[in-house]
Design an enzyme around this catalytic site. Structure first.
Site, PDB file in Angstrom:
ATOM      1  N   HIS A 176       0.861  -1.255  -0.047  1.00  0.00           N
ATOM      2  CA  HIS A 176      -0.046  -0.086   0.066  1.00  0.00           C
ATOM      3  C   HIS A 176       0.762   1.337  -0.009  1.00  0.00           C
ATOM      4  O   HIS A 176       0.594   2.171  -0.857  1.00  0.00           O
ATOM      5  CB  HIS A 176      -0.831  -0.053   1.388  1.00  0.00           C
ATOM      6  CG  HIS A 176      -1.907  -1.033   1.308  1.00  0.00           C
ATOM      7  ND1 HIS A 176      -1.977  -2.048   2.242  1.00  0.00           N
ATOM      8  CD2 HIS A 176      -2.972  -1.229   0.539  1.00  0.00           C
ATOM      9  CE1 HIS A 176      -2.795  -2.769   2.345  1.00  0.00           C
ATOM     10  NE2 HIS A 176      -3.473  -2.577   1.287  1.00  0.00           N
ATOM     11  N   SER A 205       0.162  -9.054   0.872  1.00  0.00           N
ATOM     12  CA  SER A 205      -1.208  -9.191   0.906  1.00  0.00           C
ATOM     13  C   SER A 205      -1.827  -8.829   2.555  1.00  0.00           C
ATOM     14  O   SER A 205      -1.304  -9.829   3.220  1.00  0.00           O
ATOM     15  CB  SER A 205      -1.814 -10.285   0.200  1.00  0.00           C
ATOM     16  OG  SER A 205      -3.203 -10.542   0.591  1.00  0.00           O
TER      17      SER A 205
HETATM   18  P1  AMP Z   1      -6.666  -3.536  -0.542  1.00  0.00           P
HETATM   19  O1  AMP Z   1      -6.405  -2.824   0.763  1.00  0.00           O
HETATM   20  O2  AMP Z   1      -6.332  -5.029  -0.497  1.00  0.00           O
HETATM   21  O3  AMP Z   1      -8.102  -3.064  -1.282  1.00  0.00           O
HETATM   22  O4  AMP Z   1      -5.425  -2.636  -1.410  1.00  0.00           O
HETATM   23  C1  AMP Z   1      -5.582  -1.395  -1.832  1.00  0.00           C
HETATM   24  C2  AMP Z   1      -4.769  -1.371  -3.158  1.00  0.00           C
HETATM   25  O5  AMP Z   1      -3.479  -1.573  -2.631  1.00  0.00           O
HETATM   26  C3  AMP Z   1      -4.933  -1.937  -4.259  1.00  0.00           C
HETATM   27  O6  AMP Z   1      -5.014  -1.056  -5.379  1.00  0.00           O
HETATM   28  C4  AMP Z   1      -4.195  -3.142  -4.320  1.00  0.00           C
HETATM   29  O7  AMP Z   1      -3.821  -3.567  -5.711  1.00  0.00           O
HETATM   30  C5  AMP Z   1      -2.922  -2.395  -3.726  1.00  0.00           C
HETATM   31  N1  AMP Z   1      -2.053  -3.402  -3.338  1.00  0.00           N
HETATM   32  C6  AMP Z   1      -2.336  -4.671  -2.381  1.00  0.00           C
HETATM   33  N2  AMP Z   1      -1.165  -5.383  -2.144  1.00  0.00           N
HETATM   34  C7  AMP Z   1      -0.189  -4.643  -3.044  1.00  0.00           C
HETATM   35  C8  AMP Z   1       1.155  -5.249  -3.322  1.00  0.00           C
HETATM   36  N3  AMP Z   1       1.756  -6.274  -2.802  1.00  0.00           N
HETATM   37  N4  AMP Z   1       1.896  -4.329  -4.308  1.00  0.00           N
HETATM   38  C9  AMP Z   1       1.262  -3.358  -4.753  1.00  0.00           C
HETATM   39  N5  AMP Z   1       0.082  -3.009  -4.602  1.00  0.00           N
HETATM   40  C10 AMP Z   1      -0.896  -3.587  -3.572  1.00  0.00           C
END
Ligand code: AMP
Length: 274
Positions: A34, A182
């Site tokens: 993030h 993740s």
């Molecule tokens: P989330 O909180 O899982 O909804 O993710 C929010 C944003 O962070 C989304 O655009 C995801 O694609 C991005 N994101 C999550 N994990 C990663 C990662 N390991 N590398 C790059 N972007 C990420």
């Protein structure tokens, strides 16, 4: 950093904020993946807003909405350290004052991969992102390649509706063993299983160049047989998610994976172009 916990607070922040905004939507439980989106955002604007909102509309009944990891204090500290100007943490009512009756769908992008086992997922994602864009009116919105199908879906929604925002993609951040960071990795007591999956996926990409995609996928599926379910393991176009056919130029494609083990769902994708 301003912490905005209502639509009213957001609106008064926006009234006084001069420069165009780069916006990063998240569901919180922030990690370096993030934070890397914030570094990408800084290339486009000095005025950066992050949101933290676990969006119920994108979870199905049997999924982990209730238990989705929440670490609000650590998140605020990370955002402050990363130099974000404001974090928007709306209430459920701020985002869903009424239950949306609309259904958003982009069939050629949302009816494959995650859209098959999570039929309402992209409707939920598009609905919340559209609402946040309408509330924040950013000039730039940043998404990670980690959720590559989501990135293409949002790009297409923005193009189809001529929304006045530019979608920026940001590369996947992986740990030292190649595992994509993740929030759901935290469900595992050790990273042994997700890292084993990851190794098989990278091997599949290498093997594809040697033996062809079909054999490489068969071999990888065999190696992944310890999973409770392989939701999908497919090679699709990075541009439009069309399935790979023999003779296509592999560098324009990605390996897409989703699987379940011990009730935990993991997704990843790897470009053949690197
Ligand atoms: P989330 O909180 O899982 O909804 O993710 C929010 C944003 O962070 C989304 O655009 C995801 O694609 C991005 N994101 C999550 N994990 C990663 C990662 N390991 N590398 C790059 N972007 C990420």
């Amino acid at each position: 950093m301003k912490v905005l916990t209502s639509l009213q607070e957001l609106q008064s922040f926006l009234k006084n904020s001069g420069e165009s905004i780069a916006f990063i939507p998240t569901m919180g439980n922030l990690h370096s993946g993030h934070i890397s989106l914030i570094q990408t955002a800084k290339k486009f604007s000095k005025n950066i807003i992050c949101s933290i909102f676990v969006n119920p509309a994108q979870f199905s009944e049997n999924e982990d909405f209730a238990t989705y990891p929440k670490t609000p204090e650590q998140d605020l500290e990370k955002l402050e350290n990363a130099g974000v100007n404001a974090v928007y943490i709306p209430s459920l009512h701020n985002v869903y004052p009424v239950k949306p009756k609309i259904q958003l769908d982009i069939p050629h992008l949302t009816h494959c991969l995650c859209g098959v086992s999570r039929p309402n997922f992209f409707n939920g994602v598009m609905t919340v992102v559209l609402k946040l864009i309408l509330q924040i009116k950013p000039k730039f919105i940043i998404f990670g390649d980690k959720d590559y199908q989501q990135l293409l879906v949002i790009k297409e929604m923005v193009a189809s509706l001529s929304l006045p925002v530019k979608v920026i993609s940001s590369p996947i951040i992986r740990n030292e063993n190649g595992l994509a960071l993740s929030s759901r990795n935290g469900y595992f007591s050790s990273l042994e299983i997700p890292e084993k999956i990851n190794k098989i996926l990278f091997e599949c990409v290498e093997t594809s160049f040697r033996t062809g995609v079909e054999l490489a996928l068969l071999e990888a599926k065999n190696h992944l047989n310890f999973l409770d379910k392989i939701d999908y393991l497919e090679v699709r176009s990075s541009e439009n998610l069309l399935l790979y056919k023999v003779g296509d130029d592999l560098v324009q494609f990605r390996l897409f994976f989703a699987g379940n083990i011990n009730g935990i769902r993991l997704i990843d994708n790897i470009s053949f172009g690197l």
